[in-house]
Design an enzyme around this catalytic site. Structure first.
Site, PDB file in Angstrom:
ATOM      1  N   GLY A 191      12.371 -42.679  -1.909  1.00  0.00           N
ATOM      2  CA  GLY A 191      13.296 -43.703  -2.372  1.00  0.00           C
ATOM      3  C   GLY A 191      14.560 -43.788  -1.533  1.00  0.00           C
ATOM      4  O   GLY A 191      15.350 -44.710  -1.676  1.00  0.00           O
ATOM      5  N   PHE A 261      15.582 -45.962  -8.080  1.00  0.00           N
ATOM      6  CA  PHE A 261      15.162 -46.026  -6.680  1.00  0.00           C
ATOM      7  C   PHE A 261      14.377 -44.813  -6.207  1.00  0.00           C
ATOM      8  O   PHE A 261      13.622 -44.892  -5.251  1.00  0.00           O
ATOM      9  CB  PHE A 261      16.386 -46.206  -5.768  1.00  0.00           C
ATOM     10  CG  PHE A 261      17.249 -47.362  -6.170  1.00  0.00           C
ATOM     11  CD1 PHE A 261      16.804 -48.663  -5.994  1.00  0.00           C
ATOM     12  CD2 PHE A 261      18.492 -47.162  -6.751  1.00  0.00           C
ATOM     13  CE1 PHE A 261      17.584 -49.747  -6.392  1.00  0.00           C
ATOM     14  CE2 PHE A 261      19.279 -48.232  -7.139  1.00  0.00           C
ATOM     15  CZ  PHE A 261      18.828 -49.529  -6.962  1.00  0.00           C
ATOM     16  N   SER A 273      15.745 -32.994 -11.445  1.00  0.00           N
ATOM     17  CA  SER A 273      16.020 -32.720 -12.847  1.00  0.00           C
ATOM     18  C   SER A 273      16.337 -34.047 -13.519  1.00  0.00           C
ATOM     19  O   SER A 273      16.988 -34.910 -12.929  1.00  0.00           O
ATOM     20  CB  SER A 273      17.214 -31.784 -12.942  1.00  0.00           C
ATOM     21  OG  SER A 273      17.691 -31.727 -14.263  1.00  0.00           O
ATOM     22  N   TYR A 532      28.634 -30.919 -12.801  1.00  0.00           N
ATOM     23  CA  TYR A 532      28.611 -32.029 -11.853  1.00  0.00           C
ATOM     24  C   TYR A 532      30.058 -32.395 -11.522  1.00  0.00           C
ATOM     25  O   TYR A 532      30.861 -32.598 -12.433  1.00  0.00           O
ATOM     26  CB  TYR A 532      27.927 -33.206 -12.547  1.00  0.00           C
ATOM     27  CG  TYR A 532      27.185 -34.126 -11.632  1.00  0.00           C
ATOM     28  CD1 TYR A 532      25.847 -33.924 -11.337  1.00  0.00           C
ATOM     29  CD2 TYR A 532      27.828 -35.218 -11.060  1.00  0.00           C
ATOM     30  CE1 TYR A 532      25.164 -34.781 -10.494  1.00  0.00           C
ATOM     31  CE2 TYR A 532      27.152 -36.074 -10.216  1.00  0.00           C
ATOM     32  CZ  TYR A 532      25.817 -35.860  -9.941  1.00  0.00           C
ATOM     33  OH  TYR A 532      25.149 -36.704  -9.102  1.00  0.00           O
TER      34      TYR A 532
END
Lengths: 612, 647
Positions: A191, A261, A273, A532
C-alpha cells in the site's frame, strides 16, 4: 503497515467505501482486467502527500479551515477552531506559505536502468509492467517526513527502474525466478504507507530495481464458514478486505490506522497491529497460514492446524521480514461474524497520571473494550480543535454546559485534564454491560463519562492526522508520529521524558517556536502498553528543517530506548531504525536473522536492505 | 559542556556579589523574619506535609520489597520490620516549619551582623537557581568549612524567597537535644554516620531522599565532602548520597536533575583554632548545647566577610550523556535495589570530582590567603637559615602584589580591592588575623612569642596559617606538581617530566582534588598555564625553564614541599619503626611522636606535617601504591619501595 493513521473509525468507513466504489480505474494497460485498483495510483491519489487527491485540508478565503471532497464524514465541513489552534500551537501564520512544487517534472526523475534480458522475459510472460516516471516515483517512497518533504520540493532520488503488477501467486513465482536468473533487485510494494524508510531504494544498489506491486492480487479466494477463515491474496487493501467480507456477513476486525491504503501483505511483512486488537488480535494472532515466494522457492505450512509444536514457528520468520526474504502472496486469516452493535465512548480524567492508572487497571482486569486510548492534554486540545461547525445553537449550548460542568463544577484543570476514547463492540446487551464495567473502573480514578461524540472525534483525529500534516507543510509546519511499547511501570516516565526530550532538542537545534509534543497510550496489554507520539514544529528560520527534524526524532528514539521502550510496536524497523537493531536483539539474534537471510536469499534479490 | 575546566582560566566569567547584610543593618529584623515568604517550587507543586511524605516513603515499592526481603531473611514478621522502618524514618525525617525558619531568620540576622562585616551572594546565581528549581528537581552541593554552612545556606535562600532545602545532617547533631530538634524544624534530616550493611536503613534513607527529590517537594542539600574540611582543602568526595540523587534520572523517573555547586568562602573561619587543635590530636569536643553557649565568646570577634557563590546548575542528564547506557535498568524492575554497575560507579565518581572542582573554582580568595602563603614560606626558610624572624612589611607587600598577579593569571577568584593601595590591603588583612600574625618593628611574623618556644602553640598557628594557604592550593596544584616534577626528574625530557608528574599526582591523589584518570589532561593544563605565564618552554621533546620562570617555579615547589616532606617522614617512620604490630588506631599517635622528635631535632622544618589529615592521606597513598598493606586492622609494611628522591 499500520501507519500515519487514516480511517480507523468504522463510522467513517461507510463513507470511505461509498466513495471508493465510485472510483473507476483509468488503468489502460492492454490485456489487464479492470479492477477497483488502478495501476496508475497517482491518478486518484496525491503523488506528494497523503491519501486521495480530492481530499485535503485548506484554509478558505475567510481563513477558516475546511476539508474538501466527499469521502469522509468531515468532508465538506468547516472546522472553525483549527486556525486558532494551528496558529497558537505552532506560532504559524496563514500569510507565511510554503506551497509544494505543483507537478512532477519527468526531467527530475533519473532515467531507468533496465535489465533488457529481464524485461524481455517479463514481456513474454504477459505480466503487466511499466517504466513510466510517474509509476516509478510513486513506488519509491513511503510516508516518512523526509520522503514527503523531498517530493514537495520536487526532489527525486533513486527510484525503482520498473514496476511489475503480478495478478496471482504464479505470476510472482515467475517474476522471482526471472529476477534470480537475471540478478535483478526486487522490492515488494503493497500500500505504500510505510513510515520506516522501507521503500527507499538503497542508493548503493547498482542492479536494476524492480518494484513488485501487489495491488492486483486483491481477491478473496475462498471463505471457510466452518472454520471461520478466509483465504485472501496478499495485495488486498484493508478497506476492500473488510467491505468484501462484510458482504458475506464477516469481518477480520483488523483495523490499523492506515487500513484505507495498507495491504494484507504489508501487515504480515511488518507485524502490523490493529486498533481493535483487544477483540480480534494483532496480525500474528489473526494469521493461520501464509504463502511466501522466496528465491529458494515457496515457503508454507502443510496444514491449517490452529497451533503447532513443530519447532520455531516459520511464520515468525516471515512476519516482520519487511520484504527482505520474499513476497507474501496468499494468507489464510481468521474471520468473525460482523458485530451486531458498536458504541463509542469517552472518559475525562483530571490528569494523565490518573488516566494511565485507569488503563492499567482495565488491563489488569482484562476487560479492555475493542479499543481504549488515552490522549494527553495537548492531544485532547488538538482533537477539540477539529470539532466541525455545530449546526444548532442547542448543541453549542450543551457543549458549553458540559465544559462548565467539568472545569468549574468538577474542578478539572483544562490544562491538565485528558481524555480516554473507547470503542465497544459485540451484542448490544454485552456491550452495555461491558460499558458499565469500564466506566465503573474509570470512576475510581476520577474519570467522568464524556459522551460518544468526544470518543468518535478522537478516532477521527487518527485518520485525518496525515491529511493534517500536509496542511501543516503548506505553512512551515513539519511533523511525524512514532510509537513504542513499554512495560506498565514505565508508561508515565517514558511519556514525560520523551516529550520533554523533544522540546529540549528542538530548543537546542535552534527551532524558533515551541514544538507540539504529545502522546497517547493507544493499546493496552497484560504487561505493558503501546505509546504513540506526535511531534511537529514550525520551521521558519531554519535552513535545513528536515535535518533538524531527523536529529530530534533520533534523539527521541534514543530517549525511548533509554526509558525501557521498544524500538517499534508496529511501524517496523525499515532502514530508519536499523542502527538500533543489534542492541535490540543482541549479536546472536542478529546472526540468527542474518543466517536465515543468507539461506533464503543468498544473492540479495530482495535487496531493499531493511531490518538488518 | 559548560562544566569542563576552561582552557584559559583568565577568561573565566564570574558574577558580581551583593551584600545581603547591608539591608539587615538598615531595616527591621523582625519584619524581615515575619515577611511574606512564597517560594516557587518545581513545576508549581504544593509543598508536602511531613506525614504525607513519610507515608509515601513507607508505601513505596522499594521499601515494600526490602521489608519483605529482610523479613524473609531474618525470619521476623513483616509488620515487625515495617515497624522498624517506620522508626528509622521517624528518627531521620525533617519537619520543616516556617515558624522555626522565621525564628532562625531573626536570630541569625542578629548573630551574623555581629560576627561578619558582610555576607556577599551572587544574585545571578540565585536567579539561575530559582529557574532551575522550577524546571527540574534540584540538589544543592555547598562546600563544607564550618558548622555555619547549612544555616547560612537556608538563611540566604529565605532572604531571596527561594525554596528552602532539606539538608542531610550527621546524627551527631541529634546529641544536642534542643538544637537538634530546632535544626530538624528548619529542614535538616538526620542520617547515621555509618550503616554499612543495614539494608533496611539504606533503603529507608534512599527512598526518603528520592521521594523528596523526584516530586520536587524541596531542593535536597548535602555536603559532597561528607564532613567539614579541617584543612580548607576540599576533601575527596563521598559518593553515597550523590548516587542516590542521580538514581531517579538514570532510571528515567525524572527527566533531569540539576546539581548546583555552591562555594562558601569565609574570610576568617569560626572554627580556625579548633580545627588546628583537632588536627594536632586534641579530640573534637562533643556537640552539645551547653558547648554552643560557651562558644559565645566568638561573638565578640570580627570574622570579616563571607562570600557565597551559587555556581552554574549542572544537568545530570548532560553529564551522563554518552557515558551511561541507561538501558541497563530495562531488565530488572526498578524498585529492586541493586548494586550500581561499574559503569555507574565510575560515572558518579567522576561527576563527584568535577563537582568538587566546580566548587573550588568559585571559592573567593582574600588577600590574606596570599599573605599566609608567603609568611609560611618565609617562616620555614628563615628557620632553616637561622635569620631574623619575620618579613619586612614592604617586602611582604611587594611579594603579595607579585603573587596577586600570578594567581590571577592562574585563574584564582581573588578579591583584591583594586581601588585601595596594596599596603592598605595588606595591613587590613593582617589586622583581621592578628591572632595569627603580628607586626613588630616593621616586620611581620607569625604570632609566636619571641624567644619563648611554645611548641604546641606554634603548631596551632602554623596549621591555622596553612589552612588559609590551602585555600589557594586548588589554583596552583597542577602547576605545582609540574614544578616539583621538573625538580625531581632526572632530565628535562618531556616524557621524563611527565613520568615524575604522573607519579607525584598519583601519590597525592588523596591529598588534593585530582580527577581520577585525568593525568594527561592535568599535565597539559599545567604545561599550558606555565607556558602561558612565561615560566616554561615546552617543545615536542623537552620542558625548559625560562630565565624569569625560576621565581614562580621556586614558589610553586615550596608550596608543595611540606607535603613532600610530610609523606617522606611518614615513609621513614614506617621504615624505621617496628610496624609489625602497628594497629590503625596506634598509627597516628606513633607517627606524631616520631614527627615531634624530628621537628625538635631540627631534622624537619614543617610543623604542619603534624596534621593528622596529612598523615592519614600519606598512609592511604602508600596503601594505594602497594607499599603498605592492611592486615585486619594492622598496618603492615610491604616492601621498602620508597623512591630515591624522597631521601
Amino acid at each position: 503497515m499500520n501507519v500515519l493513521s487514516t480511517c480507523a473509525a468504522s463510522a467513517c468507513q461507510q463513507a470511505v467505501c461509498r466513495a471508493l466504489c465510485s472510483v473507476v480505474t483509468k488503468g489502460n494497460i492492454v490485456g489487464v482486467p479492470v479492477g477497483t485498483h488502478p495501476y496508475h495510483k497517482f491518478e486518484i491519489m496525491k503523488w506528494n502527500g497523503w491519501g486521495y487527491s480530492d481530499s485535503r485540508f485548506l484554509f478558505n478565503k475567510k481563513g477558516q479551515a475546511e476539508f474538501t471532497g466527499k469521502r469522509y464524514r468531515l468532508s465538506g465541513m468547516i472546522i472553525p477552531g483549527l486556525k486558532d489552534w494551528f496558529e497558537g500551537t505552532f506560532g504559524a501564520n496563514l500569510q507565511h506559505k510554503t506551497p509544494p512544487t505543483p507537478l512532477l517534472t519527468n526531467t527530475a526523475v533519473p532515467p531507468a536502468t533496465l535489465n533488457e534480458a529481464f524485461v524481455e522475459e517479463v514481456k513474454s510472460t504477459g505480466i503487466p509492467f511499466s517504466h513510466d516516471a510517474e509509476d516509478r516515483v510513486f513506488r519509491a517512497h513511503g510516508h516518512c517526513l523526509h520522503e514527503i518533504f523531498a517530493l514537495r520540493e520536487g526532489k527525486i532520488g533513486r527510484v525503482p527502474d520498473m514496476v511489475v503488477w503480478p495478478s496471482c501467486h504464479n505470476d510472482v513465482v515467475k517474476i522471482v525466478q526471472l529476477a534470480c536468473k537475471h540478478n535483478v533487485c526486487l522490492m515488494p510494494y503493497g500500500g505504500g504507507t510505510s513510515v520506516s524508510s522501507a521503500l527507499e531504494c538503497p542508493p548503493e544498489e547498482t542492479r536494476s530495481i524492480v518494484s513488485l506491486d501487489t495491488s492486483q492480487m486483491n481477491r478473496i479466494l475462498w471463505i471457510d464458514e466452518k472454520n471461520l477463515t478466509a483465504h485472501v491474496e496478499a495485495g488486498i487493501v484493508g478497506q476492500d478486505l473488510e467491505r468484501l467480507l462484510n458482504e458475506s456477513g464477516y469481518c477480520t476486525g483488523h483495523e490499523p490506522d492506515s487500513m484505507e491504503f495498507s495491504s494484507l501483505g504489508g501487515w504480515v511483512a511488518t507485524r502490523a497491529s490493529g486498533m481493535k486488537k483487544n477483540i480480534y488480535g494483532n496480525i500474528e494472532d489473526l494469521v493461520v497460514h501464509i504463502k511466501m515466494v522466496t528465491p529458494q522457492g515457496v515457503i508454507e505450512k502443510s496444514c491449517q492446524g490452529p497451533r503447532m509444536s513443530t519447532g520455531p514457528d516459520i511464520h515468525h520468520f516471515i512476519m516482520g521480514s519487511e520484504g527482505t526474504l520474499g513476497v507474501v502472496t496468499e494468507v489464510t486469516m481468521k474471520i468473525r461474524p460482523m458485530p451486531e452493535y458498536q458504541k463509542y465512548g469517552s472518559v475525562v480524567f483530571p490528569n494523565f497520571e490518573q488516566g494511565v492508572a485507569c488503563l492499567r487497571e482495565v488491563a489488569k482486569q482484562r476487560c479492555a473494550p475493542a479499543s481504549i486510548r488515552l490522549m494527553d492534554n495537548e492531544q485532547f486540545k488538538f482533537g477539540h480543535a477539529l470539532k466541525p461547525q455545530v449546526s444548532s445553537i442547542f448543541t453549542s449550548f450543551l457543549d458549553g454546559l458540559k465544559k462548565f460542568y467539568i472545569t468549574k463544577f468538577k474542578g478539572f484543570d483544562p490544562n491538565h485534564l485528558c481524555v480516554a476514547t473507547l470503542l465497544f463492540e459485540g451484542n448490544r446487551e454485552k456491550v452495555l454491560q461491558h460499558e458499565k464495567q469500564v466506566y465503573d473502573i474509570a470512576a475510581k480514578f476520577g474519570g467522568l463519562a464524556a459522551g460518544e461524540d468526544n470518543g468518535q472525534r478522537g478516532y477521527m483525529l487518527t485518520f485525518v492526522i496525515a491529511y493534517l500534516r500536509d496542511l501543516g507543510m503548506d505553512y512551515y509546519v513539519i511533523g511525524e508520529s512514532f510509537e513504542t511499547s513499554v512495560p506498565w511501570d514505565r508508561v508515565l516516565d517514558i511519556c514525560r521524558n520523551v516529550k520533554a526530550r523533544i522540546i529540549r532538542e528542538c530548543k537546542d537545534k535552534g527551532v524558533q517556536f515551541p514544538p507540539l509534543s504529545t502522546c497517547r497510550v493507544t493499546q493496552t496489554y497484560d504487561a505493558g502498553a503501546c505509546v504513540y507520539f506526535y511531534f511537529a514544529f514550525n520551521y521558519r528560520g531554519l535552513s535545513d528543517p528536515v535535518h533538524v527534524y531527523e536529529q530530534v526524532e533520533h534523539a527521541a528514539r534514543e530517549e525511548i530506548l533509554a526509558n525501557g521502550g521498544s524500538l517499534s510496536h508496529h511501524h517496523g524497523v525499515g532502514k530508519l531504525r536499523k542502527e538500533w537493531m543489534r542492541d535490540t536483539i543482541s549479536n546472536v539474534g542478529m546472526g540468527m536473522l542474518k543466517s536465515v537471510k543468507d539461506y533464503v536469499d543468498p544473492n540479495n534479490i530482495f535487496g531493499n536492505r531493511n531490518l538488518l | 559542556k559548560q562544566f569542563t575546566s576552561h582552557k584559559d582560566p583568565m577568561l573565566k566569567k564570574r558574577d558580581d556579589f551583593e551584600d545581603i547584610l547591608e539591608e539587615r543593618r538598615t531595616s527591621s529584623d523582625l519584619r524581615y523574619a515575619l515577611r511574606c515568604y512564597t517560594p516557587v517550587l518545581y513545576k508549581g507543586v504544593t509543598p508536602c506535609k511531613t506525614s504525607v511524605l513519610k507515608s509515601m516513603v513507607l508505601q513505596s515499592d522499594q521499601l515494600h520489597y526490602v521489608i519483605n526481603q529482610v523479613s524473609k531473611e531474618s525470619g521476623r514478621a513483616a509488620d515487625d520490620v515495617r515497624e522498624e522502618a517506620s522508626a528509622i524514618l521517624e528518627e531521620m525525617a525533617h519537619s520543616l516549619q516556617l515558624s522555626t525558619v522565621r525564628f532562625f531568620a531573626f536570630m541569625l540576622s542578629k548573630v551574623f551582623k555581629t560576627l561578619f562585616r558582610s555576607i556577599c551572594v551572587n544574585e545571578e546565581g540565585i536567579q539561575r537557581l530559582q529557574q532551575a528549581i522550577q524546571e527540574h528537581p534540584v540538589v544543592l552541593l555547598p562546600s563544607h568549612r564550618s558548622y555555619m554552612d547549612f544555616l547560612l545556606m537556608s538563611y540566604i535562600l529565605y532572604t531571596y524567597d527561594v525554596a528552602l532545602p532539606v539538608i542531610a545532617a550527621g546524627m551527631d547533631f541529634m546529641g544536642m537535644k534542643f538544637v537538634g530538634e530546632m535544626l530538624r524544624m528548619s529542614g535538616a534530616f538526620f542520617i547515621r554516620r555509618s550503616f554499612g550493611g543495614d539494608k533496611l536503613y539504606w533503603s529507608v534513607f534512599s527512598e526518603y531522599v528520592k521521594t523528596m527529590l523526584k516530586n520536587g517537594y524541596a531542593p535536597v542539600e548535602f555536603f559532597l565532602e561528607g564532613t567539614r574540611s579541617r584543612t580548607s582543602k576540599s576533601l575527596t568526595p563521598k559518593l553515597g548520597l550523590l548516587n542516590i540523587v542521580m538514581d531517579p534520572f538514570l532510571k528515567g523517573e525524572v527527566f533531569d536533575v540539576n546539581v548546583v555547586p555552591v562555594s562558601i568562602s569565609y574570610e576568617r573561619i569560626l572554627e580556625e583554632s579548633l580545627y588546628a587543635r583537632e588536627l594536632l590530636g586534641v579530640p573534637k569536643p562533643k556537640e552539645s548545647t551547653s558547648g554552643l553557649f560557651k562558644a559565645r565568646k566568638v561573638l565578640s570577634e570580627d570574622y570579616g566577610s563571607i562570600h557565597v557563590y551559587f555556581g552554574q546548575p549542572v544537568s545530570v542528564r548532560s553529564l551522563a550523556e554518552g557515558r551511561v547506557n541507561r538501558c541497563q535498568f530495562n531488565l530488572v524492575p526498578r524498585h529492586i535495589p541493586r548494586r550500581p554497575s561499574e559503569e555507574i560507579q565510575s560515572f558518579v565518581n567522576d561527576s563527584a570530582y568535577r563537582l568538587v572542582r566546580a566548587q573550588e573554582e568559585n571559592m573567593v580568595l582574600k588577600p590574606w590567603v596570599l599573605l599566609a602563603s608567603l609568611l609560611l614560606q618565609n617562616h620555614h626558610q628563615n628557620r632553616a637559615a637561622g635569620q631574623k624572624p619575620g618579613m619586612a612589611l614592604d617586602e611582604l607587600t611587594t611579594q603579595a602584589v607579585w603573587l596577586r598577579d600570578v594567581s590571577r593569571q592562574y585563574g584564582a577568584f581573588l578579591h583584591w580591592p583594586d581601588h585601595t593601595s596594596p599596603s592598605e590591603v595588606v595591613s587590613s588583612g593582617l589586622s583581621l588575623h592578628r591572632a595569627l600574625v603580628r607586626v613588630c618593628e616593621g616586620r611581620v611574623q607569625l604570632a609566636v612569642e619571641q624567644g619563648v618556644y611554645l611548641f604546641e602553640f606554634l603548631a596551632v598557628v602554623v596549621l591555622s596559617c596553612a589552612s588559609y594557604r590551602n585555600q589557594m592550593l586548588h589554583v596552583f596544584v597542577r602547576p605545582a606538581l609540574l614544578a616539583s616534577a621538573i625538580h625531581i626528574a632526572s632530565s628535562n625530557q618531556k616524557q621524563e617530566v611527565f613520568n615524575s608528574f604522573s607519579f607525584l599526582r598519583n601519590m597525592f591523589s588523596s591529598e588534593f582534588i585530582l580527577c581520577p584518570g585525568a593525568t594527561v589532561q592535568d599535565f597539559e593544563e599545567a604545561c599550558y598555564l606555565l607556558v602561558k605565564t612565561g615560566v616554561l618552554q615546552v617543545t615536542q621533546q623537552e620542558v625548559l625553564v625560562t630565565e624569569r620562570g625560576h621565581r614562580t617555579l621556586a614558589f610553586l615547589t615550596s608550596m608543595l614541599d611540606p607535603f613532600l616532606q610530610g609523606y617522606q617522614v611518614v615513609c621513614r617512620f614506617l621504615c624505621e619503626e617496628d610496624t609489625e604490630t602497628l594497629t590503625e588506631k596506634q598509627f597516628i599517635p606513633a607517627v606524631r611522636k616520631f614527627i615531634v622528635n624530628h621537628l625538635l631535632a631540627g631534622r624537619l622544618r614543617y610543623a604542619e606535617v603534624l596534621s593528622s589529615d596529612l598523615q592519614k592521606n600519606a598512609l592511604a597513598a602508600l596503601q594505594r601504591l602497594g607499599a603498605v598493606r592492611k592486615i585486619k586492622g594492622y598496618v603492615g609494611f610491604h616492601h621498602p619501595c620508597v623512591p630515591g628522591w624522597l631521601d
